[in-house]
Design an enzyme around this catalytic site. Structure first.
Site, PDB file in Angstrom:
ATOM      1  N   CYS A  95       0.904  -1.188  -0.128  1.00 39.94           N
ATOM      2  CA  CYS A  95       0.229  -0.193   0.175  1.00 39.94           C
ATOM      3  C   CYS A  95       0.797   1.391  -0.060  1.00 39.94           C
ATOM      4  O   CYS A  95       1.949   1.210   0.829  1.00 39.94           O
ATOM      5  CB  CYS A  95      -0.899  -0.143   1.234  1.00 39.94           C
ATOM      6  N   GLU A 141       3.790  -6.004   8.365  1.00 38.05           N
ATOM      7  CA  GLU A 141       4.005  -4.434   8.172  1.00 38.05           C
ATOM      8  C   GLU A 141       5.141  -4.036   9.027  1.00 38.05           C
ATOM      9  O   GLU A 141       5.959  -3.411   8.432  1.00 38.05           O
ATOM     10  CB  GLU A 141       2.878  -3.664   8.431  1.00 38.05           C
TER      11      GLU A 141
HETATM   12  O1  0CJ Z   1      -1.284  -3.143   6.587  1.00 34.86           O
HETATM   13  C1  0CJ Z   1      -1.892  -2.616   5.790  1.00 34.86           C
HETATM   14  C2  0CJ Z   1      -1.383  -2.367   4.360  1.00 34.86           C
HETATM   15  C3  0CJ Z   1      -3.471  -2.951   5.896  1.00 34.86           C
HETATM   16  C4  0CJ Z   1      -3.992  -3.925   4.821  1.00 34.86           C
HETATM   17  C5  0CJ Z   1      -5.475  -4.272   5.226  1.00 34.86           C
HETATM   18  O2  0CJ Z   1      -5.701  -4.884   6.155  1.00 34.86           O
HETATM   19  P1  0CJ Z   1      -5.254  -6.455   6.444  1.00 34.86           P
HETATM   20  O3  0CJ Z   1      -6.534  -7.114   7.435  1.00 34.86           O
HETATM   21  O4  0CJ Z   1      -4.844  -6.989   5.243  1.00 34.86           O
HETATM   22  O5  0CJ Z   1      -4.214  -5.847   7.461  1.00 34.86           O
HETATM   23  P2  0CJ Z   1      -3.886  -5.449   8.784  1.00 34.86           P
HETATM   24  O6  0CJ Z   1      -3.664  -6.816   9.899  1.00 34.86           O
HETATM   25  O7  0CJ Z   1      -2.892  -4.756   8.873  1.00 34.86           O
HETATM   26  O8  0CJ Z   1      -4.931  -4.697   9.387  1.00 34.86           O
HETATM   27 FE1  F3S Z   2      -5.571  -0.080   3.595  1.00 35.66          FE
HETATM   28 FE2  F3S Z   2      -3.287   1.050   3.093  1.00 35.66          FE
HETATM   29 FE3  F3S Z   2      -4.483   1.710   5.182  1.00 35.66          FE
HETATM   30  S1  F3S Z   2      -4.070  -0.925   2.862  1.00 35.66           S
HETATM   31  S2  F3S Z   2      -5.798  -0.269   5.938  1.00 35.66           S
HETATM   32  S3  F3S Z   2      -5.111   2.315   3.122  1.00 35.66           S
HETATM   33  S4  F3S Z   2      -2.443   1.462   5.054  1.00 35.66           S
END
Ligand code: 0CJ
Ligand code: F3S
Length: 320
Positions: free
Chosen positions: A101, A131
């Site tokens: 992202c 992350e």
């Molecule tokens: O860390 C991210 C770029 C968020 C991705 C969207 O949510 P998800 O559920 O894949 O990941 P998180 O465990 O970080 O919320």
């Molecule tokens: Fe989604 Fe990027 Fe936030 S994947 S949850 S917009 S860091």
């Protein structure tokens, strides 16, 4: 209970954020353009249904790039990767598609910049989350992870005047501010990130849940166990006054006993959750008398991200 007092409050925004939309589409486009199999390092996003659906289409999910055949295509997940992972992929001549992202990449850039300026960086985030591993890998000698308030006593810095905190993008806003306040008690000149690291989608989904939860006997959050932002929504719902709150991947996981004596059900979903799963929960509830649905809207989201550069159409006449 009379049927008429049963209602559903549906949080908005909920579900897919711009980064997830882009990451899932990146795998779909890679499959369309190159054919199966396409390898994906880690889960593209932390959602069981998304991963299963892509697996059925020919994606192969691996833990590390050494499981990918030499020269094959590998997609990096939305959560980002460390430079070491990029190097490993390069050594195996893998063709990489980076679905990190852009808002995670922004935190990586901050980590690199403050490491270059020789700051001690306190990274607030959950130990073991992909992350955090990716971000910390940008500057391992400058970054210390602060997972909870218990870690603060163990933090040591070289120059207390040159310390900055950064964070994982999917944390609880309130909890993070408490951690930062406690860090600032120890390091009064602790600097803030140049802009919010907790992303707009995480923040917006928490604000919507907070608005809805005080009116709910039960809040259902659609999301997977390893989805940090989804798990945070359950916690935020409970802190904001929901009678109860549960995380579910599918409607079939709703325990009938949760609905005993319930009038108002709140419903939301994490940033990695397709809307079809929310529809499944609405259908399940409607069959049990919760037919009235009111949306609780606290923000409109319009942000979108361009696909990873490796998947964009080549410009006509561009040099090869
Ligand atoms: O860390 C991210 C770029 C968020 C991705 C969207 O949510 P998800 O559920 O894949 O990941 P998180 O465990 O970080 O919320
Ligand atoms: Fe989604 Fe990027 Fe936030 S994947 S949850 S917009 S860091």
């Amino acid at each position: 209970m009379p049927e008429s007092s049963k209602r559903v409050l549906l949080a908005k925004p909920r579900g897919y954020c711009a980064g997830v939309d882009r990451a899932v589409e990146a795998v779909e486009r890679a499959l369309d353009q190159h054919g199966a199999p396409v390898y994906v390092r880690k889960q593209i996003v932390h959602n069981v249904h998304v991963v299963e659906t892509l697996r059925e289409r020919g994606a192969i999910f691996v833990e590390e790039t050494d499981e990918v055949p030499e020269g094959a295509i590998v997609v990096f997940s939305a959560h980002g990767v460390s430079p070491a992972v990029r190097e490993q992929a390069q050594q195996r001549n893998l063709r990489t598609i980076d679905a990190t992202c852009p808002l995670v990449t922004k935190v990586h850039q901050e980590a690199k910049r403050f490491a270059r300026e020789d700051y001690d960086i306190l990274l607030v985030g959950h130990e073991g989350h992909e992350e955090v591993e990716g971000t910390a890998g940008e500057a391992p000698r400058h970054i210390q992870l602060v997972d909870s308030a218990d870690d603060i006593a163990g933090v040591s810095v070289r120059d207390p005047e040159k310390v900055i905190w950064l964070s994982q993008t999917t944390l609880s806003v309130d909890e993070t501010m408490q951690t930062v306040d406690a860090l600032r008690d120890r390091f009064p000149t602790l600097q803030n990130p140049p802009s919010d690291d907790i992303c707009y989608a995480t923040q917006n989904r928490q604000v919507a849940v907070k608005a809805m939860a005080p009116h709910c006997d039960l809040v259902l959050v659609v999301g997977s166990r390893n989805s940090s932002n989804s798990v945070r929504l359950v916690e935020v719902a409970l802190q904001a006054g929901a009678g109860a709150a549960h995380l579910i991947d599918y409607a079939r996981e709703i325990d009938e006993s949760w609905l005993d004596g319930v009038e108002t059900v709140g419903l939301t979903s994490g940033a990695s959750v397709p809307e079809v799963l929310v529809r499944g929960v609405l259908d399940h509830l409607a069959e049990r008398g919760w037919e009235s649905v009111e949306e609780v809207t606290t923000a409109e989201e319009t942000l979108t991200f361009a696909l990873p550069r490796e998947l964009r159409p080549k410009r006509a006449g561009a040099a090869r």
